[in-house]
Motif scaffolding. Structure first.
Motif, PDB file in Angstrom:
ATOM      1  N   ILE A  43     -35.483 -22.009  20.546  1.00  5.98           N
ATOM      2  CA  ILE A  43     -35.882 -22.461  21.447  1.00  5.98           C
ATOM      3  C   ILE A  43     -37.272 -23.115  21.412  1.00  5.98           C
ATOM      4  O   ILE A  43     -38.341 -22.231  21.397  1.00  5.98           O
ATOM      5  CB  ILE A  43     -36.008 -21.814  22.812  1.00  5.98           C
ATOM      6  CG1 ILE A  43     -34.416 -20.868  22.815  1.00  5.98           C
ATOM      7  CG2 ILE A  43     -36.395 -22.388  24.080  1.00  5.98           C
ATOM      8  CD1 ILE A  43     -34.165 -19.927  24.123  1.00  5.98           C
ATOM      9  N   HIS A  47     -43.488 -20.404  25.180  1.00  7.23           N
ATOM     10  CA  HIS A  47     -42.870 -19.267  25.850  1.00  7.23           C
ATOM     11  C   HIS A  47     -43.682 -18.602  26.799  1.00  7.23           C
ATOM     12  O   HIS A  47     -44.834 -18.471  26.448  1.00  7.23           O
ATOM     13  CB  HIS A  47     -42.076 -18.508  24.849  1.00  7.23           C
ATOM     14  CG  HIS A  47     -40.970 -19.138  24.080  1.00  7.23           C
ATOM     15  ND1 HIS A  47     -39.577 -19.219  24.374  1.00  7.23           N
ATOM     16  CD2 HIS A  47     -41.064 -20.082  23.164  1.00  7.23           C
ATOM     17  CE1 HIS A  47     -38.871 -19.716  23.592  1.00  7.23           C
ATOM     18  NE2 HIS A  47     -39.767 -20.532  22.848  1.00  7.23           N
ATOM     19  N   ILE A 131     -43.038 -28.763  26.334  1.00  7.41           N
ATOM     20  CA  ILE A 131     -41.742 -27.934  26.962  1.00  7.41           C
ATOM     21  C   ILE A 131     -42.280 -26.661  27.071  1.00  7.41           C
ATOM     22  O   ILE A 131     -43.064 -25.868  26.418  1.00  7.41           O
ATOM     23  CB  ILE A 131     -40.755 -27.987  25.721  1.00  7.41           C
ATOM     24  CG1 ILE A 131     -40.352 -29.393  25.477  1.00  7.41           C
ATOM     25  CG2 ILE A 131     -39.632 -27.196  26.520  1.00  7.41           C
ATOM     26  CD1 ILE A 131     -39.740 -30.205  26.799  1.00  7.41           C
ATOM     27  N   ASN A 133     -40.767 -22.897  28.537  1.00 10.72           N
ATOM     28  CA  ASN A 133     -39.522 -22.226  28.635  1.00 10.72           C
ATOM     29  C   ASN A 133     -39.944 -20.928  29.463  1.00 10.72           C
ATOM     30  O   ASN A 133     -40.831 -20.346  29.421  1.00 10.72           O
ATOM     31  CB  ASN A 133     -39.039 -21.602  27.182  1.00 10.72           C
ATOM     32  CG  ASN A 133     -38.966 -22.917  26.456  1.00 10.72           C
ATOM     33  OD1 ASN A 133     -37.976 -23.407  26.548  1.00 10.72           O
ATOM     34  ND2 ASN A 133     -39.742 -23.009  25.547  1.00 10.72           N
ATOM     35  N   SER A 144     -35.534 -24.412  29.442  1.00  5.53           N
ATOM     36  CA  SER A 144     -36.854 -25.129  28.902  1.00  5.53           C
ATOM     37  C   SER A 144     -36.698 -26.472  29.852  1.00  5.53           C
ATOM     38  O   SER A 144     -35.885 -26.987  30.190  1.00  5.53           O
ATOM     39  CB  SER A 144     -36.172 -25.766  27.513  1.00  5.53           C
ATOM     40  OG  SER A 144     -35.840 -24.534  26.710  1.00  5.53           O
TER      41      SER A 144
END
Length: 168
Positions: A43, A47, A131, A133, A144
């Motif tokens: 991913i 994060h 992005i 998450n 995401s």
């Protein structure tokens, strides 16, 4: 009376209604950043980890940071406008204010705060990622979303996040 917390499906329906592209990867439940480290290769993006904090006057804050960021809990109150030092909010308050259980705290839980009882704070370095998450209200998946779409989602919930550097 407390409203029934929104579900992951409710969250996805809201994102779809806003024409926000999102993708979700299912995984075993993770409760800590350390447990989620194994997902990094699968991913991409930033994060998150989240701190649910309460100040001396009973105001609540959800602080969302990049997973490896560190925060000085003795001084963060001076940055986020809290009254005196902050402490972690109790599990019951977390469920009441954001509709999630410990281990599932997420910036997406703003959807469960229609009264805007919680101030959303995003650490500025997290917003450098294209992005972002986060858990979709449960810790058995990671969703995401593009940085600008996250801002649109928060605006739609009525939250204007404070974006500032709170990490050390």
């Amino acid at each position: 009376m407390t409203s029934i917390p929104k579900t992951r499906k409710d969250l996805f329906d809201r994102l779809d209604a806003l024409n926000i592209t999102h993708s979700t990867m299912e995984h075993p439940p993770v409760f800590t950043v350390a447990e989620s480290q194994g997902l990094r290769d699968q991913i991409p993006g930033g994060h998150t980890k989240n701190l649910f904090l309460k100040d001396k006057k009973g105001r609540y804050f959800l602080v969302t940071l990049e997973e490896n960021a560190e925060v000085n809990l003795r001084t963060i109150h001076t940055l986020i406008g809290a009254s005196g030092r902050v402490s972690f909010g109790k599990h019951e308050a977390l469920m009441e204010k954001l509709g999630v259980a410990p281990g599932s705290v997420t910036i997406f839980s703003a959807i469960n705060d229609p009264g805007h009882d919680v101030t959303i704070v995003i650490d500025a370095p997290l917003m450098e990622y294209d992005i972002i998450n986060a858990h979709p209200l449960i810790n058995e998946a990671t969703t995401s979303i593009a940085r600008e779409d996250l801002k649109r989602f928060l605006a739609d919930t009525g939250h204007e996040p404070m974006i500032l550097k709170v990490s050390t």
